[in-house]
Design a protein around this motif. Structure first.
Motif, mmCIF file in Angstrom:
data_model
loop_
_atom_site.group_PDB
_atom_site.id
_atom_site.type_symbol
_atom_site.label_atom_id
_atom_site.label_comp_id
_atom_site.label_asym_id
_atom_site.label_seq_id
_atom_site.Cartn_x
_atom_site.Cartn_y
_atom_site.Cartn_z
ATOM 1 N N LEU A 477 0.651 -0.641 -0.193
ATOM 2 C CA LEU A 477 -0.159 -0.114 0.457
ATOM 3 C C LEU A 477 0.825 1.191 0.055
ATOM 4 O O LEU A 477 0.327 2.566 -1.115
ATOM 5 N N ALA A 478 1.588 1.215 0.660
ATOM 6 C CA ALA A 478 2.816 2.253 0.939
ATOM 7 C C ALA A 478 3.676 2.688 -0.478
ATOM 8 O O ALA A 478 3.985 3.293 -1.536
ATOM 9 N N ILE A 479 4.239 1.770 -1.861
ATOM 10 C CA ILE A 479 4.126 1.833 -2.299
ATOM 11 C C ILE A 479 3.620 2.411 -3.434
ATOM 12 O O ILE A 479 3.065 3.030 -4.592
ATOM 13 N N VAL A 480 1.731 2.137 -3.399
ATOM 14 C CA VAL A 480 1.049 2.431 -4.269
ATOM 15 C C VAL A 480 0.594 4.050 -4.607
ATOM 16 O O VAL A 480 0.584 4.677 -4.657
ATOM 17 N N GLU A 481 0.673 4.201 -2.980
ATOM 18 C CA GLU A 481 0.489 5.515 -2.358
ATOM 19 C C GLU A 481 1.404 6.428 -2.862
ATOM 20 O O GLU A 481 1.043 7.471 -3.609
ATOM 21 N N GLY A 482 3.154 6.039 -2.605
ATOM 22 C CA GLY A 482 3.352 6.492 -3.101
ATOM 23 C C GLY A 482 3.167 7.063 -5.197
ATOM 24 O O GLY A 482 4.420 8.412 -5.429
ATOM 25 N N LYS A 483 2.538 6.021 -5.183
ATOM 26 C CA LYS A 483 2.281 5.944 -6.572
ATOM 27 C C LYS A 483 1.708 7.090 -7.442
ATOM 28 O O LYS A 483 1.842 8.225 -8.062
ATOM 29 N N LEU A 484 0.419 6.970 -6.520
ATOM 30 C CA LEU A 484 -0.335 8.364 -6.358
ATOM 31 C C LEU A 484 0.451 9.696 -6.060
ATOM 32 O O LEU A 484 -0.996 10.938 -5.528
ATOM 33 N N SER A 485 1.243 9.651 -5.502
ATOM 34 C CA SER A 485 1.407 10.892 -4.386
ATOM 35 C C SER A 485 1.026 11.086 -3.520
ATOM 36 O O SER A 485 1.255 12.344 -3.348
ATOM 37 N N ASN A 486 0.149 10.211 -2.943
ATOM 38 C CA ASN A 486 -0.421 10.346 -1.394
ATOM 39 C C ASN A 486 0.847 10.414 -1.092
ATOM 40 O O ASN A 486 1.044 9.720 -0.208
ATOM 41 N N HIS A 487 1.467 11.185 -0.654
ATOM 42 C CA HIS A 487 2.648 11.609 -0.057
ATOM 43 C C HIS A 487 2.308 11.312 1.557
ATOM 44 O O HIS A 487 2.933 10.371 2.396
ATOM 45 N N ARG A 488 1.845 11.456 1.979
ATOM 46 C CA ARG A 488 1.189 11.791 3.796
ATOM 47 C C ARG A 488 0.867 10.471 3.336
ATOM 48 O O ARG A 488 0.906 9.497 4.863
ATOM 49 N N SER A 489 -0.140 9.706 2.850
ATOM 50 C CA SER A 489 -0.765 8.502 3.681
ATOM 51 C C SER A 489 0.618 7.101 3.524
ATOM 52 O O SER A 489 0.649 6.879 4.035
ATOM 53 N N ALA A 490 2.080 7.589 2.175
ATOM 54 C CA ALA A 490 2.466 6.535 2.765
ATOM 55 C C ALA A 490 3.526 6.896 3.851
ATOM 56 O O ALA A 490 3.857 5.211 3.952
ATOM 57 N N LEU A 491 3.413 7.785 3.623
ATOM 58 C CA LEU A 491 4.807 7.853 5.257
ATOM 59 C C LEU A 491 3.617 7.922 6.371
ATOM 60 O O LEU A 491 4.564 6.909 7.541
ATOM 61 N N GLN A 492 2.802 7.769 6.582
ATOM 62 C CA GLN A 492 2.280 7.343 7.848
ATOM 63 C C GLN A 492 2.054 5.914 7.402
ATOM 64 O O GLN A 492 2.684 5.190 8.945
ATOM 65 N N ILE A 493 1.946 5.717 6.802
ATOM 66 C CA ILE A 493 1.693 3.831 6.802
ATOM 67 C C ILE A 493 3.331 3.120 7.153
ATOM 68 O O ILE A 493 3.780 2.145 7.788
ATOM 69 N N LEU A 494 4.143 4.064 6.218
ATOM 70 C CA LEU A 494 5.834 3.436 6.957
ATOM 71 C C LEU A 494 6.197 3.692 8.219
ATOM 72 O O LEU A 494 6.809 3.145 9.060
ATOM 73 N N ALA A 495 5.875 4.677 8.181
ATOM 74 C CA ALA A 495 5.899 5.542 9.843
ATOM 75 C C ALA A 495 6.097 5.173 11.064
ATOM 76 O O ALA A 495 6.481 4.610 11.860
ATOM 77 N N ASN A 496 4.068 5.087 10.912
ATOM 78 C CA ASN A 496 3.720 4.868 11.625
ATOM 79 C C ASN A 496 3.217 3.188 12.007
ATOM 80 O O ASN A 496 3.179 2.883 13.152
#
Length: 715
Positions: A477-496
Motif C-alpha cells: 500500500l505504501a508503494i502504491v500511495e507513493g505512485k499516486l503521490s499521496n505522500h502523507r498516506s505513504a509516510l503514515q503507513i511506513l512510519a507509524n
C-alpha cells in the motif's frame, strides 16, 4: 522376314484348292486342351517349363512373354473359379495380372476405388473365361451348390457344414488376395520394368486394399511398416476402419506422409487427452512439440501452445516463446490475444507467460502491466486465505497486530521488527531474511519489486484491491500511495503503521520511491536465487525492460517530504515520537530549514531533544556566513589585482577626446569605446597643467595625478 514367334513347319501338303502344313501345338493350345480336360496341374507344369526357358534367354521375346502372361492368367482364373485360391494367387502373380481385376471380386474391400464403368486391358481369351459372379463369395456359394446339392439338408446354403466351409473358403480367398498384393508391392519396389501395370490407380488399389486387409486382421506391425515407407494409400477408404480398430498410430503415419499437420496434431492431442487409445503411439505429446517447433507455423503454435499449457505449463510456455524467436516484431495485441487464451485454460500459466512478456520481451503496454499487477495482488490475497500465512504477515506488516500474537513463538519472531525501538534494516530486508522460504514469500517479494519498478500500471486499481487487507499488505500500500503521490498516506503507513523509519526516510530522499537500490542489492545477496531476475531490474549496469524511476529528486520536494515526515512522527500517539523526530532532524538537518522546524515543534518538547539539531543548524548558518565573508574578501583581492594589471595599459593610452555622435533626430550622443573599463577622460584642469584622469574599474573610483617629466615626450 521370319518371325520367330510363330510355329514353323517342314511338312507341307499341296491340294487342289489349299495348302496344309503340319504344325506343332502351341503353348496356348496345349494349356487350353489341358484345362478343358481339368488337368490343371499339368497345365501349370507346362507353363512353368516354358517360363524357365524364356528366362534363360538373354533377350526374351516379348511375344513369348505375353503368351506366358495369358497362360498364367487363364490358369489362375480357372483355379479361382474352382476355389483353388492358393494356386490362383500364384498364377496371377506369375501372369502379371492387373490387381484391379482380382480386387473387383472383393466388393467389401474394393470400396470406391473404382467403379463398374472403369475399363481395363485384358486378354480376350481371359476375359471370356473369367467368372461371371459378382464377388468371390458368390463363386464359393456356386461351387458349394454344384458339389453338394442336393445331398445336404435343408439346403446347401444354410447347412452347418457348408456354412463353415464357406467361411473357411472366404478366409482362404482373403489370404490369397493378401499374398498377391504383397508380392505386387515387392515387384513394384524391386523393378520398375517388372511387367506389372504401374499406373497411379494400380498403386492406390494395391496399397489401399492391402492396408484394409492388415486392419481387418489386426496386423498393426505390418500396417505400420506399410505406412512408414512410400505408399499410395487412399485415406478416405480406410479412415473409418482405422478409427474403429484404434489404429491411431497408423492414422498419424498417414497424416504425416501427407503433410496434414492439422489432422496429425488433432489426433495426437486426443491420444494425450485419452479420447483415443493406442499404446503403439510413442509419446504423442513430445511428437507434437517437436513438430510445432519444426514447422514454425504461428497459427498452429499459438493454438496448440495454449492447449499444451493446460496440461504441462512448462513445455507449453516454452513452445509459445518460440513465437518470438524470429526477426518479426510481434504486435502487443498479438501477445494480449495469446494471454487471453491462456487465461481461459490456466491462470497460473497465463501469469507465467505475462511475466515472460514483461521481463524478457519488454512489453511496456499499460494493459500488460495492469494485468500482471492485478494477478500478483490476487495471488497475495489468495495466499492470506491460509490462516497461518495471514497471521504471520499481519504481525510482520502492522505494529497494531502485536498484541494479538504475543504468546506465540512464531508470532513473537514476526512481531520483533515492529516492536524494536530502532531497526538497523528496512522492513523488506527483515521480511526477506526472517520469513521461512515458501511460494507465498517469493510471490510477495516479486510483487513488491514489480510494484516499485514498473511505471506502466494504474495504481488506483491496485489500491482498491490492497485495501481489502490493509493490515497485511502495508508495504504494498505504501508503494502504491507513493505512485499516486499521496505522500502523507505513504509516510503514515511506513512510519507509524510499519515503524519502518529507514524506508520512510528513503521515501523522502528519493522523492516517493520506497525501495532504494541498496536494499535491492542486499536482497539479491540474501534471498532465493529465483528472485534474481526481478531484483536485477534495479541493479546498476542493467537494462531492464521495466521503466525505472529517476533516483535524483528535486531538493525542494525532498525538503517538503521531510517536513511532512516530521509531522507524521508528531502525529504518532505512541511512546517515543520525540526520539524519532530528533533522529530525523539530526540525520536530515542539511535539508531542513530551522525556521520551518521550530514552528512545528510542540512547546512541551524538551529543548534537549532538539539541542543537537539546533546546534548543527546554527553552526551551519554561521559557517555559511563566514564562508560568504571569505568569498567576499577573495573577490576584493581579485579586484585589486585587476586594477593593478590595467594601470599600465591606461597610462600608455593617454587622453582620448570622444566626438559626439549625432542621432537621426539631430541630438548629440556620446559613445565610449572603452565602456568595459568605465573610463572617463577630462581636459587638464589643475594649476600645474597636468592631465587629471578619473578612472572607474570594476565599480571603484580611482582619481590619480601621475608625475610626468617636464619634456613633453610623455602622453
Amino acid at each position: 522376314m521370319f518371325n520367330g514367334s510363330f510355329p514353323r513347319s517342314s511338312v507341307l501338303l499341296l491340294g487342289e484348292q489349299q495348302i496344309s502344313a503340319l504344325l506343332p501345338s502351341t503353348l496356348i493350345s496345349q494349356v487350353e486342351s489341358l484345362l478343358s480336360s481339368h488337368r490343371i496341374q499339368d497345365a501349370i507344369d507346362l507353363a512353368d517349363q516354358r517360363r524357365r526357358k524364356v528366362q534363360e534367354s538373354i533377350t526374351p521375346d516379348e511375344d513369348e512373354s505375353d503368351e506366358l502372361r495369358y497362360v498364367y492368367q487363364r490358369i489362375g482364373f480357372q483355379c479361382f473359379e474352382e476355389t483353388m485360391f492358393e494356386d490362383a494367387g500364384t498364377n496371377f502373380i506369375n501372369g502379371d495380372l492387373d490387381p484391379r481385376l482380382l480386387v473387383s471380386y472383393y466388393p467389401d474391400l474394393r470400396g470406391s476405388l473404382f467403379s463398374a464403368e472403369d475399363a481395363l486391358d485384358v486378354f480376350a481369351g481371359v476375359a471370356e473365361r473369367m467368372p461371371p459372379d459378382a464377388s468371390v463369395d458368390d463363386i464359393i456359394v456356386m461351387n458349394l451348390v454344384r458339389n453338394y446339392s442336393p445331398h445336404l439338408a435343408p439346403n446347401t446354403r444354410s447347412a452347418p457344414p457348408t456354412v463353415e466351409l464357406r467361411k473357411i473358403l472366404n478366409l482362404a480367398a482373403r489370404d490369397m488376395l493378401l499374398a498377391f498384393l504383397r508380392k505386387c508391392r515387392i515387384k513394384r519396389q524391386a523393378s520398375k520394368d517388372s511387367g506389372l501395370p504401374t499406373t497411379q490407380a494400380v498403386n492406390v488399389t494395391v496399397d489401399t486394399v492391402l492396408a484394409k486387409l492388415y486392419i481387418l486382421e489386426g496386423r498393426k506391425e505390418d500396417l505400420h511398416m506399410l505406412l512408414e515407407n512410400q505408399n499410395y494409400v487412399a485415406l478416405g477408404e480406410i479412415d473409418a476402419l482405422l478409427r474403429e480398430g484404434s489404429f491411431f498410430h497408423a492414422l498419424c503415419l498417414i497424416y504425416k506422409s501427407q503433410n496434414d499437420d492439422t489432422q496429425l496434431l488433432d489426433t495426437w492431442s486426443k491420444l494425450v487427452e485419452g479420447t483415443y487409445q493406442d499404446d503403439t503411439v510413442p509419446d504423442p505429446l513430445s511428437q507434437m512439440i517437436a513438430l510445432l517447433k519444426q514447422k514454425r507455423d504461428r497459427g498452429l503454435v499459438q493454438k496448440w501452445g495454449v492447449w499444451l499449457a493446460q496440461r504441462d505449463a512448462e513445455r507449453g510456455l516454452e513452445l509459445l516463446k518460440t513465437l518470438h524467436s524470429g526477426k518479426r516484431r510481434d504486435k502487443p495485441e498479438d501477445d494480449l490475444a495469446t494471454l487471453k487464451q491462456l487465461r481461459d485454460v490456466s491462470t497460473s500459466a497465463a501469469a507465467r507467460y505475462l511475466e515472460y512478456l514483461i521481463l524478457v520481451r519488454g512489453n511496456n503496454s499499460p494493459a500488460c502491466h495492469d494485468d500482471f499487477a492485478m494477478t500478483c495482488v490476487d495471488q497475495l490475497i489468495s495466499s492470506v486465505s491460509d490462516e497461518s500465512v495471514s497471521k504471520l504477515w499481519r504481525a510482520k506488516g502492522n505494529v497494531r497486530a502485536l498484541m494479538l500474537f504475543s504468546t506465540s513463538k512464531v508470532s513473537y519472531t514476526a512481531a520483533s521488527y515492529a516492536s524494536s525501538s530502532r531497526n538497523e534494516s528496512s522492513f523488506l530486508l527483515y521480511f526477506a531474511s526472517t520469513t521461512p522460504d515458501s511460494d507465498h514469500k517469493r510471490t510477495r517479494l516479486k510483487t513488491i519489486v514489480f510494484l516499485q519498478s514498473s511505471a506502466s500500471y494504474d495504481p488506483k486499481l491496485l489500491r482498491e484491491r490492497l485495501l481489502s487487507q490493509p493490515k497485511i499488505f502495508t508495504l504494498e500500500l505504501a508503494i502504491v500511495e507513493g505512485k499516486l503521490s499521496n505522500h502523507r498516506s505513504a509516510l503514515q503507513i511506513l512510519a507509524n503503521d510499519m515503524r519502518d523509519d529507514i524506508s520512510a526516510e528513503t521515501y523522502c530522499t528519493l522523492g516517493g520511491q520506497v525501495i532504494p537500490p541498496r536494499i535491492l542489492r542486499s536482497m539479491a545477496d540474501k534471498v532465493d536465487s529465483s528472485l534474481s531476475q526481478w531484483i536485477g531490474l534495479q541493479l546498476p549496469n542493467s537494462t531492464p525492460p521495466i521503466t525505472r524511476q529517476n533516483s535524483t529528486t528535486d531538493s525542494q520536494l525532498k525538503s517538503d517530504l521531510l517536513k511532512l515526515l516530521l509531522k507524521v512522527y508528531m502525529m504518532d500517539d505512541r511512546a517515543g515520537p520525540a526520539d524519532r523526530a530528533a533522529r530525523l532532524l539530526n540525520a536530515q538537518s542539511a535539508s531542513l530549514d530551522i525556521v520551518d522546524v521550530v514552528s512545528l515543534i510542540p512547546p512541551k518538547w524538551p529543548l534537549t531533544s532538539m539541542s543537537s539539531f539546533l546546534t548543527r543548524s546554527l553552526r551551519r548558518t554561521l559557517h555559511t556566513v563566514h564562508e560568504g565573508q571569505i568569498v567576499k574578501m577573495i573577490s576584493s583581492g581579485q579586484n585589486l589585482e585587476v586594477k593593478d594589471r590595467t594601470w599600465a595599459i591606461l597610462r600608455e593610452q593617454g587622453a582620448i577626446v570622444e566626438e559626439a555622435i549625432e542621432d537621426e533626430d539631430g541630438s548629440a550622443t556620446s559613445y565610449d569605446e572603452k565602456s568595459p573599463l568605465s573610463e572617463k577622460v577630462a581636459l587638464p584642469d589643475d594649476e600645474s597643467g597636468r592631465d587629471a584622469h578619473e578612472i572607474h574599474v570594476n565599480g571603484v573610483d580611482h582619481t590619480s595625478a601621475p608625475s610626468w617629466t617636464s619634456d613633453d615626450s610623455a602622453p
